[in-house]
Motif scaffolding. Structure first.
Motif, PDB file in Angstrom:
ATOM      1  N   ARG A  62       1.375  -4.933   2.310  1.00  0.00           N
ATOM      2  CA  ARG A  62       0.009  -5.064   2.472  1.00  0.00           C
ATOM      3  C   ARG A  62       0.014  -6.558   2.549  1.00  0.00           C
ATOM      4  O   ARG A  62      -0.809  -7.133   3.613  1.00  0.00           O
ATOM      5  N   ARG A  75      -5.721  10.891  -5.642  1.00  0.00           N
ATOM      6  CA  ARG A  75      -4.589  10.116  -5.209  1.00  0.00           C
ATOM      7  C   ARG A  75      -3.100  10.656  -5.714  1.00  0.00           C
ATOM      8  O   ARG A  75      -2.721  11.744  -5.351  1.00  0.00           O
ATOM      9  N   ASP A 128       1.031  -1.294  -0.127  1.00  0.00           N
ATOM     10  CA  ASP A 128       0.145  -0.183   0.183  1.00  0.00           C
ATOM     11  C   ASP A 128       0.781   1.270  -0.087  1.00  0.00           C
ATOM     12  O   ASP A 128       1.902   1.250   0.735  1.00  0.00           O
ATOM     13  N   GLY A 172      -3.611  -4.327  -3.808  1.00  0.00           N
ATOM     14  CA  GLY A 172      -2.256  -3.694  -3.389  1.00  0.00           C
ATOM     15  C   GLY A 172      -2.043  -2.632  -4.516  1.00  0.00           C
ATOM     16  O   GLY A 172      -2.336  -2.825  -5.611  1.00  0.00           O
ATOM     17  N   ASP A 173      -1.384  -1.493  -4.048  1.00  0.00           N
ATOM     18  CA  ASP A 173      -0.955  -0.217  -4.852  1.00  0.00           C
ATOM     19  C   ASP A 173       0.064  -0.826  -5.862  1.00  0.00           C
ATOM     20  O   ASP A 173       0.048  -0.314  -7.009  1.00  0.00           O
ATOM     21  N   THR A 219       1.403   4.706   1.268  1.00  0.00           N
ATOM     22  CA  THR A 219       0.976   5.371   2.334  1.00  0.00           C
ATOM     23  C   THR A 219       1.152   6.670   2.392  1.00  0.00           C
ATOM     24  O   THR A 219       0.356   7.529   3.030  1.00  0.00           O
ATOM     25  N   SER A 224      -5.612   0.446  -7.792  1.00  0.00           N
ATOM     26  CA  SER A 224      -5.788   1.422  -6.405  1.00  0.00           C
ATOM     27  C   SER A 224      -5.012   2.555  -6.867  1.00  0.00           C
ATOM     28  O   SER A 224      -5.253   3.576  -6.185  1.00  0.00           O
TER      29      SER A 224
END
Lengths: 420, 420
Positions: free
Chosen positions: B214, B153, B82, B182-183, B84, B147
């Motif tokens: 993640r 974002r 992820d 998961g990014d 952050t 994502s």
């Protein structure tokens, strides 16, 4: 018990016909795995190391179980079992069946008729995923936990060795019951992880309805060596681990610190050993933010070479007083613990992530010793109280097992001395 | 995009001085790991196989990322992250830092000044557990999940490829969000698991405060081969897996089925690929109680040789109509799915026990393709609906990533085409 000749003898290489004749334990031994000639290495000792690459076999039979003094293999699958049957005869039969299967797998053979040698209408005797793989120095080491000796189970109360203690709770322990204890254990070590995983899975399958896996642990990389001339592996903290481990070829040290002697109490354990298993979680992310100086102070060795504080080379004799009083190496040293020594065979593990984005990784600690009360316990008491490393680790699983002597020959079986 | 010459060129072997000069991305590249001369193998192709034993390096730079067509290595550590941080510049800097570290590690070098080359007062740049180990054919393959393109974002909405679909829920799926999505992702493959684990851990460490793991997955044994002349590995069901996989040296097949073409939609993905990752739990104990006939019917191949139904040899052309309509091989075959083909690089996993005494084991499925809508999706729709194997497996994790083209040279970095 200094007779290790049986364990280091080259194994017989029976023909398939001969193998099929072994089936007295209820399991015939099947076709040799593909992959050509099966080389055999000595059960322990530094000359076994190059064989790691050849995929050779380690002899299963001997005075001691293989997988203790044996040169440490690269990978581990360890399983602790609960015995679910209440029938003593069924348990004994299982141990015989396990022994036959273990002996076959150690030679790179399948269990029973194999994965496709039996009847089409029946499940295959062997699950098949190791077909075509070499023996890969597979060793299978069997042990018995304290709970098996409980009252009203198998009538073994009087046979429980005094040395098979209930391990106390140490300061800082955060033990998960689901990762602790067990009536039985099998340690599978091999240079190919698929071979180790296959072995545990097939033993679990043979035991269906009589035993169930309580917990298991995969170890992806060895952290200790029993062959002092080989390169010392590094643990997940980046430090060399096991520099001064008991040498698997040092008969005197093994007799003094690892093998149970004839006068040690329980006859059925003579030639065996006691195993302590601890799942030690490392706080990887905290460690990785710690300065090099602090890391080296914590261990009492430098990170690159692995030399003790103030010394130049990894194998130089440590001068303990040069280290901080809380240094791991100082506290764990025999001189700090009345000469206590243990044979370590630990493995690094990484089991994904803990839900907070941190690696669930660390050391699956395995140590063999003649008497836990003079080995692991005094060392761990000192470490739990003072070790600077405690800031970076936590013990989250614990188990102890009595590991009987070796299976002497084809008529012998795991636990015969206990149940026989 | 048939130009694979860059990926198969021998890597430069710069001196340490030259390496230290690379530090434009914020990370100097440190001392070569011990262990002697570093051999270099071709990035893909069957002639790379013997190098597995030599511990050689796979070139990091090339038209395509290594770790896709590359001959499949023995072990895997896969991580989904992820992001952050909300700071686009910080993320870009991280991707540059990651690229420099990945290039160094692929050559068997440490990150930055290494584990003990920096200041004693600072944490070491490299965590150290791979010191002394060979490059072990380490490849690090980077991808971007849907994502990351979300509104508000990083301003990437318009760059999301149409092919980077949200994967639908299939019948029978039992997906755990904590093991899905998961990014970003990094796939680390190597012949030594410690090398793969070290690489992911060091990337996670470099990303501290900007990304968090993640989920992650260790794979102990490869189940697919991209080198058709090598021995086909067996999965945990005991069957050979990946017999008819895309050949990593077949440029035509790679261009048709694996690499994204210049006319496929998103310019920044040209030369890249799409990765689908699925954690597939196997009901090991149920499978092990199933008859050989049923097992072979389920797959459509025999267990020993791996030959398709009615054929003699593993590589004989399958005659699909001889198989049951629900046979796995029949349903997954290109002829049943408008010619859909995917390049599989899956690994077996064993993550202990599930609390009910059953092994938590199975296949971590990884498949690369030019377009998921013409690859994984139609195949999985057919399988989810009809596959006889569904009785014995369950998909418990799922993710999709856009895997950009290769890092061309030292000025290039992971994601430059997306962010640049």
């Amino acid at each position: 018990m200094s007779d290790t000749t049986e364990a280091t003898e080259p194994a017989r290489s029976p023909s398939r016909r001969a193998l099929l004749g072994w089936g007295g334990a209820g399991l015939a031994l099947g076709a040799a795995a593909a992959g050509g000639t099966v080389a055999v290495v000595k059960g322990g000792g530094s000359d076994a190391v190059p064989a790691a690459e050849s995929g050779a076999a380690v002899p299963f039979h001997g005075a001691h179980q293989a997988g203790i003094a044996t040169a440490v293999q690269d990978r581990l699958h360890f399983a602790a079992f609960d015995v679910t049957t209440k029938d003593r005869a069924a348990l004994v039969q299982l141990l015989k069946d396990w022994t036959a299967a273990a002996a076959a797998m150690a030679e790179g053979k399948t269990v029973g008729e194999g994965a496709y040698g039996g009847l089409a209408e029946a499940p295959p005797d062997d699950t098949g995923e190791a077909l075509g793989l070499k023996p890969s120095r597979l060793t299978l080491t069997f042990g018995v936990g304290p709970s098996l000796f409980a009252k009203d189970r198998f009538g073994l109360e009087s046979k429980r060795p005094e040395a098979l203690v209930d391990i106390e709770q140490f300061p800082g322990d955060n033990l998960d019951p689901a990762r602790s204890g067990g009536d039985l254990c099998v340690q599978a070590c091999a240079d190919d992880p698929q071979v180790a995983v296959h072995a545990i899975r097939n033993l679990a399958r043979i035991g269906m309805g009589k035993v169930a896996i309580r917990w298991s642990q995969l170890g992806f990389g060895k952290t200790s060596s029993t062959t002092p001339d080989a390169q010392t592996p590094r643990n997940m903290m980046g430090f060399k681990d096991g520099t001064r481990n008991v040498d698997g070829t040092d008969t005197k040290a093994l007799d003094e610190h690892v093998w149970v002697g004839a006068k040690d109490g329980s006859d059925w354990m003579t030639g065996g050993s006691y195993l302590v298993a601890r799942r030690i979680r490392m706080h990887i992310e905290t460690w990785d933010r710690t300065s090099l100086q602090e890391q080296e102070d914590v261990f009492g060795r430098d990170k690159g070479e692995g030399a003790p504080v103030g010394k130049a080379k990894e194998r130089d004799e440590p001068f303990l007083k040069a280290m901080k009083p809380t240094a791991h190496v100082r506290l764990a040293h025999p001189d700090s613990n009345d000469g206590a020594r243990i044979l370590r065979r630990g493995y690094s593990f990484t089991d994904g992530t803990d839900g907070l984005g941190r690696l669930d990784a660390g050391l699956f600690f395995l140590a063999y010793q003649r008497d836990v009360r003079k080995g692991f316990l005094p060392i761990q008491r000192a470490l739990a109280r003072q070790d600077a490393l405690n800031e970076y680790i936590q013990h989250v699983g614990s188990a102890i097992f009595a590991v009987p002597p070796g299976v002497r020959d084809k008529g012998d079986w795991w636990g015969r001395g206990l149940f026989g």
